[in-house]
Design an enzyme around this catalytic site. Structure first.
Site, short mmCIF file in Angstrom:
data_model
loop_
_atom_site.label_atom_id
_atom_site.label_comp_id
_atom_site.label_asym_id
_atom_site.label_seq_id
_atom_site.Cartn_x
_atom_site.Cartn_y
_atom_site.Cartn_z
CB SER A 120 -7.56 -16.37 47.95
OG SER A 120 -6.97 -16.46 46.53
CG ASP A 146 -7.32 -23.70 50.06
OD1 ASP A 146 -7.19 -24.37 48.80
OD2 ASP A 146 -6.81 -22.91 50.29
#
Length: 606
Positions: free
Chosen positions: A320, A429
């Site tokens: 992403s 993340d």
């Protein structure tokens, strides 16, 4: 009619003692109770159970008749049981047991499980592993709790809800960022009405698992999140202030001054200088200015790599936040081209400031940062890792690790995250896709930081949206109620999910196929990873650490210094088979022990 369970009324004669009954209690304890007329088994054993933290509701009583156990009701009269033996056991579906406290001196680094402060002299439960100071003893639960058994009943109810909630309407008229309070399983089962518990409609396609050896796609599309880069900006501002002072010359000239010569000419010196001396001073000041400017460029300028020097060879994977390529720049490197279309001046400056922080990271469990590029777009250059990601090993290749290896991977991951947090870098993340096993079982953490890229911008202002993968997101990150929900504790939650993958070999919430349903239930506190799936040979301390990392309230989660100390203590306590120092090889033959001269002499004998 139920017999009386309290003391006799005023004026009534006390019951007369007629004998005794021997009682075997849980945890290998026993006692002797006095048999009195008019009292039941419930009343006679009430005190003995209460002082041990038990009650009749969670226990069952047996009569021991000729070596066989017979269930007896609690309201049975105690008088006919004179001289017999009773056995009290805890019900199987009640995961309760008594603590077994011992006084302990912790010579290795340890922390109290309640005040989270350093622990040297204290107590430890041999059953559940609680560690605490003496003044924290009032906070210890009265009974031990087996979390894997305690949550099993809760997950059955959650699965029933997830299976029977497809007919409910979607909560489109109910925003996710409204005040959320975690509800217990009882409230989940009671409120089946859509107004009380509206589930989102499940998507047609199940959750996709990206099977890339590098940084794969995450489970959310266009969900980059804001990041409070205050720590990065403070470091950059102090750095720029020092650099501005250096560019101003050694006389402390302000940044907007034309030159050191103009400032020095405005001062009144007690002695007049000749024109030659003034020219000499000016040339010296210019030389100092050039040297200091070159020094400033050495510290940051040369970390930016010209695009012409980097050769992209092969595309590895897409996520992403960018696309990863294998490249060549003085050897094999990994180049991550970030998804930032037409960066603004604010984004470019924030990106460079963050690179000034990332370039100072040096750790054995962190991917080495080698440089960055700003033309034609943002890109980061790191060392190339030959090994596959932890995600690939666990969920694609199905690599089998023993428990010692899994604990060592968990220790190295905690060690790398502890280093990043010591540098005030929040990963944002952390997941098994971003953990690589390099040259065997050496852990390398990648894709850390990058707050500028993981934030969606609207002009010069960042947008408040979550970033990361759904399965590894903490509840406060999903809700996005705080201006900056990312913290050290949100990384700890993601680390807890990685521990869950290590100890179970599977991803959490595999029984739910809708991403929206997972977001809704985790954000409200209705859903958390099922700890009953943990491997049976998982140590009790690791199971408890996993439960603490996945707490709904982020204030209750431990930090990485405490996590690392716990895993290191667990590693030292594991049994090891060591080779004897006096026998380096166990497969050496008797002929190998004989000198060569004797062997040659033996061949000459007829």
């Amino acid at each position: 009619m139920e017999p009386p369970r309290g003391p006799p009324a005023n004026g009534a004669e006390p019951s007369r003692a007629v004998g005794t009954v021997k009682v075997y209690l849980p945890n290998k304890q026993r006692t002797v109770v006095t048999v009195r007329d008019g009292m039941s088994v419930y009343d006679s054993l009430d005190k003995a159970l209460k002082v041990r933290g038990l009650n009749q509701d969670c226990c069952v009583v047996y009569r021991l008749i000729k070596g066989r156990k017979t269930v007896t009701a609690w309201d049975t009269a105690i008088a006919p049981l004179d001289g017999e033996e009773l056995i009290v056991e805890v019900l199987e579906d009640v995961p309760l047991t008594m603590h077994n406290f011992v006084r302990k001196t912790f010579f290795s680094l340890a922390f109290c499980d309640f005040c989270l402060k350093f622990l040297f002299h204290g107590f430890r439960c041999q059953t559940c592993g609680y560690k605490f100071h003496q003044h924290c003893s009032s906070k210890v639960p009265t009974v031990c709790v087996d979390m894997s058994t305690n949550r099993r009943q809760f997950y059955h109810s959650v699965q029933d809800l997830s299976g029977g909630s497809r007919q409910h309407e979607t909560p489109s008229n109910r925003p996710l960022n409204e005040p959320l309070t975690p509800q217990g399983p009882s409230s989940c089962t009671q409120h089946r009405d859509p107004e009380h518990f509206p589930f989102p409609a499940p998507a047609n396609a199940p959750l996709q698992r990206i099977r890339s050896t590098s940084t794969p796609n995450v489970h959310m599309v266009s969900t980059t999140a804001p990041m409070d880069s205050g720590l990065v900006q403070l470091t950059a501002q102090s750095f720029n202030t020092d650099a501005a002072g250096n560019r101003g010359g050694g006389d402390g000239a302000p940044r907007g001054s034309p030159s050191p010569a103009s400032v020095s000419s405005g001062r009144k010196s007690p002695h007049s200088k000749s024109p030659s001396e003034q020219r000499e001073r000016k040339s010296l000041a210019d030389d100092k200015k050039k040297v200091k400017n070159l020094g400033y460029r050495d510290s940051g300028y040369y970390w930016e790599v010209p695009p012409s020097e980097v050769q992209l060879l092969k595309r590895i994977g897409t996520g992403s936040f960018g696309t990863v390529f294998r490249g060549r720049w003085h050897g094999d490197v990994a180049v991550k081209v970030l998804k930032v279309a037409q960066p603004t001046a604010e984004q470019a400056q924030a990106f460079k400031n963050e690179m000034q922080v990332l370039r100072k990271t040096r750790h054995v469990n962190i991917l080495l940062f080698m440089g960055f590029m700003t033309r034609p777009g943002f890109a980061i250059i790191t060392q190339w890792c030959e090994g596959s990601s932890l995600y690939h090993h666990l969920h694609v290749a199905d690599t089998r690790f023993d428990m010692v290896q899994l604990i060592d991977v968990a220790r190295q991951t905690a060690q790398g995250m502890d280093y990043l947090h010591a540098k005030n870098i929040i990963h944002r993340d952390l997941k098994s896709n971003n953990i690589f096993l390099h040259e065997g079982l050496t852990v390398k953490i990648g894709d850390f930081g990058l707050a500028t890229v993981k934030t969606r911008w609207s002009g010069a202002q960042p947008l408040e949206q979550p970033s990361g993968s759904v399965l590894w997101m903490a509840a406060e990150v999903i809700r996005m109620q705080d201006p900056n929900p990312y913290s050290f504790q949100s990384d700890v939650y993601a680390y807890g999910v990685v521990l869950y993958e290590l100890m179970t070999g599977s991803l959490p919430y595999s029984h739910i196929g809708s991403r929206d349903q997972i977001i809704f239930m985790v954000g409200r506190g209705y859903l958390s990873p099922d700890l009953s799936k943990i491997s049976s040979n998982c140590p009790k301390a690791m199971r408890r650490l996993l439960s603490d990392c996945l707490k709904f309230q982020r204030e209750e989660r431990p930090l990485f210094p405490q996590i690392l100390a716990t895993i290191e203590l667990l590693q030292r306590s594991l049994p090891k088979i060591e080779r004897s120092a006096s026998e380096p090889s166990l497969h050496r033959t008797q002929a190998d022990e004989l000198p060569a001269c004797l062997l040659s002499a033996a061949r000459l004998v007829p």
